[in-house]
Design a protein around this motif. Structure first.
Motif, PDB file in Angstrom:
ATOM      1  N   GLU A  32       0.823  -1.206   0.000  1.00 40.29           N
ATOM      2  CA  GLU A  32       0.000   0.000   0.000  1.00 40.29           C
ATOM      3  C   GLU A  32       0.862   1.263   0.000  1.00 40.29           C
ATOM      4  N   GLU A  33       1.910   1.273   0.811  1.00 42.67           N
ATOM      5  CA  GLU A  33       2.784   2.444   0.877  1.00 42.67           C
ATOM      6  C   GLU A  33       3.551   2.625  -0.432  1.00 42.67           C
ATOM      7  N   VAL A  34       4.033   1.539  -1.018  1.00 40.18           N
ATOM      8  CA  VAL A  34       4.746   1.605  -2.295  1.00 40.18           C
ATOM      9  C   VAL A  34       3.856   2.238  -3.355  1.00 40.18           C
ATOM     10  N   LEU A  35       2.617   1.758  -3.448  1.00 41.01           N
ATOM     11  CA  LEU A  35       1.684   2.284  -4.451  1.00 41.01           C
ATOM     12  C   LEU A  35       1.302   3.736  -4.168  1.00 41.01           C
ATOM     13  N   ARG A  36       1.032   4.047  -2.904  1.00 36.42           N
ATOM     14  CA  ARG A  36       0.617   5.404  -2.528  1.00 36.42           C
ATOM     15  C   ARG A  36       1.728   6.423  -2.827  1.00 36.42           C
ATOM     16  N   PHE A  37       2.954   6.101  -2.438  1.00 34.99           N
ATOM     17  CA  PHE A  37       4.069   7.018  -2.702  1.00 34.99           C
ATOM     18  C   PHE A  37       4.244   7.207  -4.207  1.00 34.99           C
ATOM     19  N   ALA A  38       4.270   6.105  -4.938  1.00 35.99           N
ATOM     20  CA  ALA A  38       4.501   6.184  -6.384  1.00 35.99           C
ATOM     21  C   ALA A  38       3.378   6.935  -7.097  1.00 35.99           C
ATOM     22  N   GLU A  39       2.146   6.693  -6.699  1.00 39.63           N
ATOM     23  CA  GLU A  39       1.026   7.396  -7.340  1.00 39.63           C
ATOM     24  C   GLU A  39       1.152   8.906  -7.163  1.00 39.63           C
ATOM     25  N   GLN A  40       1.675   9.327  -6.019  1.00 38.10           N
ATOM     26  CA  GLN A  40       1.799  10.759  -5.770  1.00 38.10           C
ATOM     27  C   GLN A  40       3.071  11.356  -6.361  1.00 38.10           C
ATOM     28  N   TYR A  41       4.202  10.636  -6.306  1.00 42.53           N
ATOM     29  CA  TYR A  41       5.482  11.257  -6.631  1.00 42.53           C
ATOM     30  C   TYR A  41       6.242  10.653  -7.812  1.00 42.53           C
ATOM     31  N   ASP A  42       5.990   9.411  -8.169  1.00 40.96           N
ATOM     32  CA  ASP A  42       6.765   8.762  -9.235  1.00 40.96           C
ATOM     33  C   ASP A  42       5.880   7.749  -9.946  1.00 40.96           C
ATOM     34  N   PRO A  43       4.842   8.224 -10.659  1.00 33.99           N
ATOM     35  CA  PRO A  43       3.822   7.323 -11.194  1.00 33.99           C
ATOM     36  C   PRO A  43       4.225   6.586 -12.477  1.00 33.99           C
ATOM     37  N   ILE A  48       7.742  -2.473  -7.871  1.00 35.88           N
ATOM     38  CA  ILE A  48       8.867  -2.138  -6.997  1.00 35.88           C
ATOM     39  C   ILE A  48       8.690  -0.711  -6.477  1.00 35.88           C
ATOM     40  N   ALA A  49       9.338  -0.437  -5.362  1.00 34.88           N
ATOM     41  CA  ALA A  49       9.287   0.913  -4.788  1.00 34.88           C
ATOM     42  C   ALA A  49      10.077   1.874  -5.662  1.00 34.88           C
ATOM     43  N   SER A  50       9.602   3.090  -5.748  1.00 35.79           N
ATOM     44  CA  SER A  50      10.362   4.158  -6.390  1.00 35.79           C
ATOM     45  C   SER A  50      11.690   4.321  -5.650  1.00 35.79           C
TER      46      SER A  50
END
Length: 160
Positions: free
Chosen positions: A24-35, A55-57
């Motif tokens: 969830e955190e990986v997707l949330r961060f990426a959706e906001q900052y590195d989509p 994978i995580a940004s």
């Protein structure tokens, strides 16, 4: 008691952190900052990416590393910010389910002003399999315990 510039020892290595990386955190961060699709589209990432899944940004990895640095050390240090980082590298992808920890090694002390000095430290982030996933050299400004106008010119004993 905060750790001041004078308290830092070149060569000192500390290990801290245990950061559980959630999907969830990986997707949330990426959706906001590195989509980019391999960060935000698990289905496509599983079938089309060279990573075999989302994978995580790298920027998220840097942010998780920073969180562990603050929790493990910087929150109790007499720091006043940083001048930047050198040699930032993403070495192995971070995946949901990984557990991260960091190792911080003091490389150098540089006297700058009577009231502060610069600490250069290499931070390396590892996953649960002891693979290095991230590394950087931070340039962090530390306050001196007792600012001394002569200290900025006479610091040769502090540098190793």
């Amino acid at each position: 008691m905060p750790q001041f510039y004078e308290d830092v020892t070149v060569g000192n290595v500390e290990t801290y952190g245990e950061y559980a990386v959630s999907r969830e955190e990986v997707l949330r961060f990426a959706e906001q900052y590195d989509p980019q699709w391999f960060h935000v589209d698990p289905e496509r990432a599983e079938h089309e990416s060279p990573y075999g899944g989302v994978i995580a940004s790298g920027w998220h990895t840097a942010a998780m590393t920073m969180r562990m640095l603050v929790d493990g050390h910087l929150a109790e240090a007499a720091t006043v910010g940083a001048k930047g980082v050198d040699d930032l590298r993403w070495r192995v992808p971070v995946r949901p389910g990984d557990t991260l920890r960091i190792e911080n090694e003091v490389l150098e002390k540089v006297p700058e002003r009577p009231e502060r000095g610069l600490i250069r430290a290499r931070t390396r982030t590892f996953n649960q399999d002891d693979e290095e996933v991230f590394s950087m050299i931070g340039n962090v400004m530390y306050l001196r315990r007792d600012p001394d106008p002569v200290a900025a010119d006479d610091e040769s004993d502090d540098q190793e």
